[in-house]
Design an enzyme around this catalytic site. Structure first.
Site, PDB file in Angstrom:
ATOM      1  N   LYS A 103       0.844  -1.385  -0.023  1.00 59.62           N
ATOM      2  CA  LYS A 103      -0.085  -0.032  -0.020  1.00 59.62           C
ATOM      3  C   LYS A 103       1.054   1.210   0.031  1.00 59.62           C
ATOM      4  O   LYS A 103       0.622   2.108  -0.638  1.00 59.62           O
ATOM      5  CB  LYS A 103      -0.932  -0.085   1.335  1.00 59.62           C
ATOM      6  CG  LYS A 103      -1.721   1.305   1.505  1.00 59.62           C
ATOM      7  CD  LYS A 103      -2.785   1.474   0.383  1.00 59.62           C
ATOM      8  CE  LYS A 103      -3.177   2.835   0.546  1.00 59.62           C
ATOM      9  NZ  LYS A 103      -4.535   3.177   0.261  1.00 59.62           N
ATOM     10  N   CYS A 142      -4.227  10.923   0.418  1.00 58.90           N
ATOM     11  CA  CYS A 142      -3.407   9.652   0.542  1.00 58.90           C
ATOM     12  C   CYS A 142      -1.988   9.947   0.177  1.00 58.90           C
ATOM     13  O   CYS A 142      -1.264   9.505   0.858  1.00 58.90           O
ATOM     14  CB  CYS A 142      -4.030   8.438  -0.214  1.00 58.90           C
ATOM     15  SG  CYS A 142      -5.457   7.809   0.536  1.00 58.90           S
TER      16      CYS A 142
HETATM   17  C1  UDX Z   1      -9.207   5.918   4.255  1.00 56.48           C
HETATM   18  C2  UDX Z   1      -8.345   5.018   5.103  1.00 56.48           C
HETATM   19  O1  UDX Z   1      -9.105   4.737   6.072  1.00 56.48           O
HETATM   20  C3  UDX Z   1      -7.200   5.590   5.315  1.00 56.48           C
HETATM   21  O2  UDX Z   1      -6.437   4.920   6.254  1.00 56.48           O
HETATM   22  C4  UDX Z   1      -6.548   5.795   4.152  1.00 56.48           C
HETATM   23  O3  UDX Z   1      -5.095   6.174   4.246  1.00 56.48           O
HETATM   24  C5  UDX Z   1      -7.334   6.692   3.300  1.00 56.48           C
HETATM   25  O4  UDX Z   1      -8.390   6.048   2.889  1.00 56.48           O
HETATM   26  P1  UDX Z   1     -11.042   7.857   4.243  1.00 56.48           P
HETATM   27  O5  UDX Z   1     -12.104   6.876   3.829  1.00 56.48           O
HETATM   28  O6  UDX Z   1     -10.646   8.715   3.195  1.00 56.48           O
HETATM   29  O7  UDX Z   1      -9.745   6.973   4.692  1.00 56.48           O
HETATM   30  O8  UDX Z   1     -11.248   8.840   5.262  1.00 56.48           O
HETATM   31  P2  UDX Z   1     -12.416   9.577   5.764  1.00 56.48           P
HETATM   32  O9  UDX Z   1     -13.264   9.949   4.666  1.00 56.48           O
HETATM   33  O10 UDX Z   1     -12.065  10.600   6.781  1.00 56.48           O
HETATM   34  O11 UDX Z   1     -13.477   8.556   6.577  1.00 56.48           O
HETATM   35  C6  UDX Z   1     -13.309   8.030   8.048  1.00 56.48           C
HETATM   36  C7  UDX Z   1     -14.503   7.717   8.452  1.00 56.48           C
HETATM   37  O12 UDX Z   1     -14.352   7.075  10.004  1.00 56.48           O
HETATM   38  C8  UDX Z   1     -15.134   9.031   9.059  1.00 56.48           C
HETATM   39  O13 UDX Z   1     -16.619   9.135   8.529  1.00 56.48           O
HETATM   40  C9  UDX Z   1     -14.939   9.251  10.540  1.00 56.48           C
HETATM   41  O14 UDX Z   1     -16.314   9.750  11.116  1.00 56.48           O
HETATM   42  C10 UDX Z   1     -15.024   7.807  10.781  1.00 56.48           C
HETATM   43  N1  UDX Z   1     -14.266   7.403  12.078  1.00 56.48           N
HETATM   44  C11 UDX Z   1     -13.226   7.956  12.591  1.00 56.48           C
HETATM   45  C12 UDX Z   1     -15.069   6.362  12.756  1.00 56.48           C
HETATM   46  O15 UDX Z   1     -16.266   5.978  12.751  1.00 56.48           O
HETATM   47  N2  UDX Z   1     -14.497   6.282  14.257  1.00 56.48           N
HETATM   48  C13 UDX Z   1     -13.382   6.487  14.775  1.00 56.48           C
HETATM   49  O16 UDX Z   1     -13.123   6.406  15.839  1.00 56.48           O
HETATM   50  C14 UDX Z   1     -12.810   7.571  13.900  1.00 56.48           C
HETATM   51  C1  UDX Z   2      -4.675   7.852  -4.465  1.00 55.95           C
HETATM   52  C2  UDX Z   2      -4.249   6.641  -5.473  1.00 55.95           C
HETATM   53  O1  UDX Z   2      -4.181   6.787  -6.735  1.00 55.95           O
HETATM   54  C3  UDX Z   2      -5.098   5.262  -4.965  1.00 55.95           C
HETATM   55  O2  UDX Z   2      -4.816   4.217  -5.674  1.00 55.95           O
HETATM   56  C4  UDX Z   2      -5.256   5.263  -3.427  1.00 55.95           C
HETATM   57  O3  UDX Z   2      -6.026   4.266  -3.069  1.00 55.95           O
HETATM   58  C5  UDX Z   2      -5.641   6.715  -2.794  1.00 55.95           C
HETATM   59  O4  UDX Z   2      -4.709   8.058  -3.257  1.00 55.95           O
HETATM   60  P1  UDX Z   2      -6.613   9.654  -4.844  1.00 55.95           P
HETATM   61  O5  UDX Z   2      -6.053  10.419  -3.576  1.00 55.95           O
HETATM   62  O6  UDX Z   2      -8.088   9.582  -4.883  1.00 55.95           O
HETATM   63  O7  UDX Z   2      -6.169   8.190  -4.989  1.00 55.95           O
HETATM   64  O8  UDX Z   2      -6.131  10.694  -6.062  1.00 55.95           O
HETATM   65  P2  UDX Z   2      -5.294  10.279  -7.545  1.00 55.95           P
HETATM   66  O9  UDX Z   2      -5.947  10.327  -8.681  1.00 55.95           O
HETATM   67  O10 UDX Z   2      -4.072   9.290  -7.370  1.00 55.95           O
HETATM   68  O11 UDX Z   2      -4.449  11.809  -7.442  1.00 55.95           O
HETATM   69  C6  UDX Z   2      -3.680  12.411  -6.555  1.00 55.95           C
HETATM   70  C7  UDX Z   2      -2.947  13.351  -6.753  1.00 55.95           C
HETATM   71  O12 UDX Z   2      -2.140  13.632  -7.801  1.00 55.95           O
HETATM   72  C8  UDX Z   2      -4.177  14.639  -7.205  1.00 55.95           C
HETATM   73  O13 UDX Z   2      -3.902  15.845  -6.436  1.00 55.95           O
HETATM   74  C9  UDX Z   2      -3.906  14.977  -8.640  1.00 55.95           C
HETATM   75  O14 UDX Z   2      -4.307  15.941  -9.310  1.00 55.95           O
HETATM   76  C10 UDX Z   2      -2.491  14.737  -8.711  1.00 55.95           C
HETATM   77  N1  UDX Z   2      -1.902  14.195 -10.143  1.00 55.95           N
HETATM   78  C11 UDX Z   2      -2.347  12.765 -10.561  1.00 55.95           C
HETATM   79  C12 UDX Z   2      -0.911  14.886 -10.760  1.00 55.95           C
HETATM   80  O15 UDX Z   2      -0.671  16.054 -10.486  1.00 55.95           O
HETATM   81  N2  UDX Z   2      -0.613  14.298 -12.145  1.00 55.95           N
HETATM   82  C13 UDX Z   2      -1.003  12.973 -12.580  1.00 55.95           C
HETATM   83  O16 UDX Z   2      -0.585  12.854 -13.577  1.00 55.95           O
HETATM   84  C14 UDX Z   2      -1.815  12.239 -11.817  1.00 55.95           C
END
Ligand code: UDX
Ligand code: UDX
Length: 424
Positions: A200, A256
């Site tokens: 990851k 991420c």
């Molecule tokens: C996910 C993964 O979990 C993270 O580790 C990874 O690196 C990125 O993608 P994401 O789904 O983007 O994170 O996070 P977010 O949209 O912030 O959602 C997390 C949810 O968990 C929130 O709705 C928050 O309220 C909930 N949460 C958090 C709980 O239910 N319990 C907690 O104790 C903390």
């Molecule tokens: C990323 C990973 O792609 C996904 O596999 C993981 O699970 C979560 O993190 P995401 O954060 O949704 O997904 O965005 P992504 O489409 O990867 O873009 C990341 C950033 O890079 C954005 O700010 C985007 O604008 C930038 N980007 C992407 C560039 O600047 N140039 C590129 O060619 C592609």
């Protein structure tokens, strides 16, 4: 098999709706009561193409609850999808650790499989397994199953992934997960916990590296007079390199890529390894913002400091502004005394919570550009390409066009009478 999902964020809600669409009964818990209330009323609390519609369609298979213990008792497979973070130079696992504590408070976890989706430091799953088996005995199983979905394509990526990575420690867990993902046609890679955790981090660090690489080459293209878009095409056609993630601009953001890159550098440092390449990837990305701001300042010297911005989300197609390069550019410009008029198709509400100072917000892209010296394009919304550039120019006071995402065709923008600037 019944499934529970803890955390209804981008990852948690997507996999919950995805599994429900495959026919599983899914119970979803989130500590945020507002989110759960939205979901109980059939409304998705976040913007993701197709998610809201599918949520309604498969509602019979979904249950949303405020009660953590109900979530656990009702299912055999328990996904943890709470957010993990990197802040002020440290990995932040408080949400994840809280969830593990909540699980430890249960009386019984017999025959349940706890699957970690949250991105966690290498070694975490092993510790969780030890802790849970220590309390509940060998009948509780643990796995690490990273999620690779991209925001804006989340459902599609979950249902049609390039691969499914499964970190397991025993055959029974492997069989259970094979059965769980039976309907999804993708290579399934079974590895040990630490390898899965590293896959990851390495995936996101590699994508970040590709972007910083192309940004550095773009900076060199500016110096030498080459054209980065054609360079990207030229190298991307080599299958060993691949054409994706070679788009130059103001750099990567989101929840991420920056976080996982910084975490990997930090984890390495703790083991006394200096991750030089990864640290440079981080540095190039940070400097890309100030390079862009400098370019704007230089071109606009002596002009009124009134600027329109299209796009504030960390990329096109989402309302998410977490670690958005657009936000960073805007903050630097505000500090330098610029007045910003901001338009974004979906992320304005989130931007209002984050930005302070001289910013006004517009629901209409043409109103935002009115009487401005310059227009900045800071996220790559495809719909910007169909905007009326003739009318845009007519409304502006001056015709500076800074494309922070190399989204537009330079010749076309120039043909409308703009002075076009991009990266490389
Ligand atoms: C996910 C993964 O979990 C993270 O580790 C990874 O690196 C990125 O993608 P994401 O789904 O983007 O994170 O996070 P977010 O949209 O912030 O959602 C997390 C949810 O968990 C929130 O709705 C928050 O309220 C909930 N949460 C958090 C709980 O239910 N319990 C907690 O104790 C903390
Ligand atoms: C990323 C990973 O792609 C996904 O596999 C993981 O699970 C979560 O993190 P995401 O954060 O949704 O997904 O965005 P992504 O489409 O990867 O873009 C990341 C950033 O890079 C954005 O700010 C985007 O604008 C930038 N980007 C992407 C560039 O600047 N140039 C590129 O060619 C592609």
């Amino acid at each position: 098999m019944e499934i529970s999902v803890i955390g209804a964020g981008y990852v948690g809600l997507t996999i919950a709706v995805g599994f429900a669409s495959l026919g599983y009964k899914v119970t979803v818990y989130d500590k945020d009561e507002g989110k759960i209330n939205f979901l109980i009323n059939g409304v998705a609390p976040l913007q993701e193409p197709g998610l809201g519609d599918l949520l309604k369609k498969v509602n019979n298979n979904l249950e949303f609850t405020h009660n953590f213990d109900d979530t656990i008792s009702s299912s055999q497979i328990l996904f943890i999808a709470v957010n993990t973070d990197f802040k002020n130079g440290k990995v932040r696992l408080s949400n994840f650790n809280r969830t593990i504590k909540q699980i430890l408070r249960q009386k019984n976890l017999e025959d349940k499989t706890v699957v970690i989706k949250s991105t966690v430091p290498i070694g975490t799953t092993e510790n969780v397994e030890k802790t849970l088996k220590g309390k509940f005995g060998n009948k509780v199983r643990v796995a690490f199953n990273p999620e690779f979905l991209r925001e804006g394509h989340a459902l599609q990526d979950f249902l049609n992934p390039d691969r499914i990575v499964l970190g397991v420690n025993d055959k029974v867990t492997k069989e259970i997960l094979l059965q769980l993902y039976e309907a999804i046609n993708a290579p399934k890679l079974f590895v040990d916990f630490k390898t899965a955790e590293m896959i990851k981090y390495a995936s996101n660090a590699f994508l970040a590296t590709k972007i910083s690489f192309i940004n550095e080459i773009a900076n060199l293209c500016e110096i030498f007079g080459a054209d980065i878009r054609k360079v990207s095409d030229g190298i991307g056609l080599d299958k060993r390199i691949g054409k994706d993630f070679l788009n130059a601009g103001i750099g990567f953001g989101g929840s991420c890529l920056p976080k996982d890159l910084k975490t990997l550098i930090y984890l390495a440092k703790q083991k006394k390894y200096e991750a030089k390449l990864l640290d440079s990837v981080r540095l190039v990305n940070e400097e890309q913002i100030s390079r862009f701001v400098k370019k704007i300042e230089k071109a606009l010297r002596g002009k009124p400091k009134k600027i329109a911005v299209w796009g504030v989300s960390f990329k096109g197609g989402t309302d998410d502004i977490r670690d958005s390069p657009a936000i960073k550019v805007i903050k630097q410009l505000i500090k330098k005394g610029y007045e910003i008029s901001l338009y974004d198709p979906k992320a304005l509400q989130n931007a209002k919570k984050e930005l302070r100072g001289n910013v006004s917000y517009f629901d209409n892209y043409l109103e935002a550009v009115s009487e401005k010296s310059a227009l900045l394009v800071l996220s790559d919304w495809r719909e910007f390409l169909s905007f009326d550039l003739d009318e845009t120019r007519r409304r502006m006071k001056d015709y500076y066009f800074f494309d922070g995402r190399n989204l537009f065709n330079p010749e076309e923008v120039k043909s409308k009478g703009f002075l076009y600037f991009c990266t490389g």
